[in-house]
Design an enzyme around this catalytic site. Structure first.
Site, PDB file in Angstrom:
ATOM      1  N   GLU A 260       0.830  -1.219   0.000  1.00  0.00           N
ATOM      2  CA  GLU A 260       0.000   0.000   0.000  1.00  0.00           C
ATOM      3  C   GLU A 260       0.858   1.260   0.000  1.00  0.00           C
ATOM      4  OE1 GLU A 260      -2.897   0.573   3.214  1.00  0.00           O
ATOM      5  OE2 GLU A 260      -4.430  -0.393   2.009  1.00  0.00           O
ATOM      6  N   HIS A 281       8.781 -26.588  -0.026  1.00  0.00           N
ATOM      7  CA  HIS A 281       8.155 -27.719  -0.716  1.00  0.00           C
ATOM      8  C   HIS A 281       7.015 -27.276  -1.623  1.00  0.00           C
ATOM      9  CE1 HIS A 281      10.576 -30.367   1.778  1.00  0.00           C
ATOM     10  NE2 HIS A 281      10.326 -29.492   2.747  1.00  0.00           N
ATOM     11  N   LYS A 392     -13.755   1.393  -2.863  1.00  0.00           N
ATOM     12  CA  LYS A 392     -14.598   1.666  -1.692  1.00  0.00           C
ATOM     13  C   LYS A 392     -15.805   2.495  -2.120  1.00  0.00           C
ATOM     14  CE  LYS A 392     -11.298   1.976   2.115  1.00  0.00           C
ATOM     15  NZ  LYS A 392     -10.620   2.879   3.012  1.00  0.00           N
TER      16      LYS A 392
HETATM   17  O1  F6P Z   1      -8.392   2.333  10.108  1.00  0.00           O
HETATM   18  P1  F6P Z   1      -9.410   2.453   9.025  1.00  0.00           P
HETATM   19  O2  F6P Z   1      -9.710   3.887   8.678  1.00  0.00           O
HETATM   20  O3  F6P Z   1     -10.651   1.721   9.387  1.00  0.00           O
HETATM   21  O4  F6P Z   1      -8.833   1.811   7.713  1.00  0.00           O
HETATM   22  C1  F6P Z   1      -8.537   0.432   7.624  1.00  0.00           C
HETATM   23  C2  F6P Z   1      -7.657   0.149   6.442  1.00  0.00           C
HETATM   24  O5  F6P Z   1      -8.300   0.529   5.249  1.00  0.00           O
HETATM   25  C3  F6P Z   1      -7.378   1.110   4.346  1.00  0.00           C
HETATM   26  O6  F6P Z   1      -7.627   2.475   4.314  1.00  0.00           O
HETATM   27  C4  F6P Z   1      -7.488   0.533   2.971  1.00  0.00           C
HETATM   28  O7  F6P Z   1      -8.813   0.458   2.600  1.00  0.00           O
HETATM   29  C5  F6P Z   1      -6.030   0.824   4.957  1.00  0.00           C
HETATM   30  O8  F6P Z   1      -5.055   1.709   4.553  1.00  0.00           O
HETATM   31  C6  F6P Z   1      -6.349   0.891   6.416  1.00  0.00           C
HETATM   32  O9  F6P Z   1      -5.351   0.319   7.202  1.00  0.00           O
END
Ligand code: F6P
Length: 402
Positions: A260, A281, A392
C-alpha cells in the site's frame, strides 16, 4: 535482544549504496516530520496500563474489530509473542473480515460476559468495521447486556465518529495521532492496547523500536538494497521466508506496509509471503529456476522457545538421530540460502536471537523506516492509499442503490 541484518548476499557494490545514501541524505530522513510514526514512541503507556489493567481482571477475551492497518500489526504481535506462559489465560479474537459464516460462528461461541471489544478505525467509517460494530451492538441488545459501554473500547483519529460513539456509550476512547497512517500505527494504542490486555511487554516493544530510531543504519540499508535490486528488475516479487510459524502474521503486516505504501504511479514491489521450511516444498523450485525478478529476505531464529529432540535411533534417515528439530530447520535454512546464492539470487538475511517483544518492536520499526527510505528513492509518497478509495466508493454506491 538482537536483530542482525546482513546484506552480504545482495551482491552490490558498496560504492553504489554509499552514493545513494549521501545523495539523498538518507540518515536525515529519520525524523518525526518525514516519519511521523516515530511519534508512537511517545505513546502514553501508563494510560493504557491503567485502563486495560482493570479490564484484564474482568474479561478474558478481547475481540479486535478492525481492518488492514487497524488489525494486521496486532495479529503479528499476537502470533509472534503468543505462548501459554505469556498469555496469562487471556486471548484475542480478530474480526478482520466480514465473512458471514466466520462472524456468526464467533458470535455464537464467545462468552459475552467475559468478552470486551476493541473497535479500531482511524477514519471511523470503514465499511466492514462499521458493519461489525452494528452487529455487535445489536447482539448486546439481544442478550440484554446492561452497560455494554463497559465492554467496548474505541480507538481512532480524534474527532472521528468512533470518538462520538465512545462518549454516547460511556466507553473509553484512545486517540491515534492523525499524522500516523494506519499501516504505520502498530506501536500506537492500535497494537499496544491489545498487547497490554494479554500482558506482553509493551515497553519492550517500544524500546526495540526506539533502538532503530537511535541507530537506523540497518533499516536504511534495507531500503537502499531493496531499491537497488528494484532498479535491476527485481520488481515483481519481494518475499520473506521466515523460518518460524510465529512470524507468519508479521509477513501479512509487512505485505500491507510494502504494497500500500509503494504501489503507486506504476511503481512498487509486490510482496510475496513464504514460510520456511514449508514453502520450500511448494515455491522453491520457482525461486531457484524461475524468473530472476525477486529479492529474498530470510529470517532465522537462533533460540526457538521450545525444542524437540529426535531419538538416538531413527527410522529411515539415520543421520537425523539425536538431532533437534532446530538443528534440522537451521540446516535447511542454510542449504536453501546457499542454493539460491549459487544461482546469484539476492538475499537479505535477518537473524533474531529469539522472538521477544524487543526484537519484534525492532523489526516493526526497521521495516517502517525502510518503507519511507525506498519510497523516497522511488519517488513515491509512502503515505495514503488513493487507489483503494476507488473500489470503496463503488461499493458504497452499490449499497446505497440496493
Ligand atoms: O483504520 P481504518 O480507517 O478503518 O482503515 C482500515 C484500512 O483501510 C485502508 O484504508 C485501505 O482500505 C487501509 O489503509 C487501512 O489500514
Amino acid at each position: 535482544m538482537a536483530v542482525v541484518f546482513s546484506f552480504e548476499g545482495c551482491n552490490l557494490p558498496q560504492l553504489e549504496v554509499q552514493k545513494l545514501i549521501s545523495k539523498y541524505n538518507l540518515f536525515n530522513l529519520v525524523n518525526e516530520k518525514e516519519m511521523p510514526f516515530i511519534k508512537s514512541l511517545q505513546t502514553n503507556l501508563k494510560e493504557i496500563k491503567d485502563v486495560i489493567g482493570s479490564l484484564k481482571n474482568k474479561f478474558d477475551t478481547l475481540v479486535v474489530v478492525g481492518m488492514g492497518g487497524s488489525s494486521l500489526g496486532t495479529k503479528a504481535i499476537y502470533n509472534t509473542l503468543t505462548c501459554d506462559e505469556f498469555n496469562h489465560g487471556r486471548k484475542l479474537v480478530f474480526f478482520d473480515n466480514i465473512d458471514p459464516t466466520y462472524v456468526k460462528r464467533c458470535i455464537d461461541s464467545l462468552d459475552w460476559s467475559k468478552t470486551v471489544f476493541a473497535f479500531i478505525s482511524k477514519s471511523g467509517k470503514t465499511l466492514e468495521t462499521v458493519s461489525l460494530l452494528n452487529v455487535i451492538k445489536e447482539e448486546f441488545r439481544k442478550r440484554r447486556i446492561a452497560n455494554p459501554g463497559k465492554q467496548m473500547i474505541f480507538i481512532g483519529d480524534p474527532g472521528n465518529a468512533f470518538e462520538k460513539l465512545s462518549k454516547e456509550n460511556k466507553a473509553f476512547f484512545f486517540p491515534i495521532l492523525p499524522e500516523i497512517g494506519g499501516r504505520f500505527s502498530v506501536l500506537t494504542p492500535v497494537g499496544l492496547v491489545p498487547a497490554e490486555f494479554i500482558g506482553y511487554g509493551t515497553k519492550e516493544l517500544l524500546d526495540g523500536a526506539r533502538a532503530v530510531v537511535e541507530s537506523p543504519k540497518s533499516a536504511i540499508y534495507l531500503g537502499v538494497y531493496k531499491y537497488l535490486h528494484y532498479l535491476r528488475n527485481r520488481t515483481i516479487s519481494v518475499m520473506m521466508m521466515t523460518y518460524s510459524n510465529y512470524l507468519r502474521e508479521f509477513t501479512e503486516w509487512y505485505a500491507q506496509l510494502w504494497a500500500e505504501s509503494l504501489g503507486k504511479d506504476g511503481k512498487g514491489q509486490t510482496p510475496m509471503k513464504a514460510i520456511g521450511t514449508s514453502s520450500q516444498h511448494s515455491v522453491l523450485q520457482l525461486f531457484m529456476d524461475g524468473h530472476d525478478d525477486k529479492i529474498y529476505q530470510f529470517f532465522i531464529i537462533e533460540n526457538y522457545r521450545e525444542d524437540v529432540r529426535l531419538p538416538e535411533r531413527t527410522e529411515i534417515l539415520d543421520f537425523i538421530a539425536g538431532k533437534k528439530l532446530s538443528d534440522i530447520i537451521k540446516a535447511e535454512f542454510e542449504g536453501t540460502v546457499k542454493a539460491l546464492l549459487s544461482r546469484k539470487r539476492p538475499i537479505i538475511q535477518v537473524e533474531l536471537d529469539d522472538l521477544s517483544p524487543w526484537n519484534l518492536g525492532y523489526l516493526f520499526m526497521s521495516y517502517m523506516v525502510a518503507t519511507v527510505v525506498i519510497g523516497k528513492l522511488m519517488g513515491v509518497n509512502p503515505y495514503g492509499q488513493p487507489a483503494v478509495e476507488v473500489g470503496k466508493k463503488l461499493a458504497y454506491e452499490k449499497l446505497k442503490k440496493t
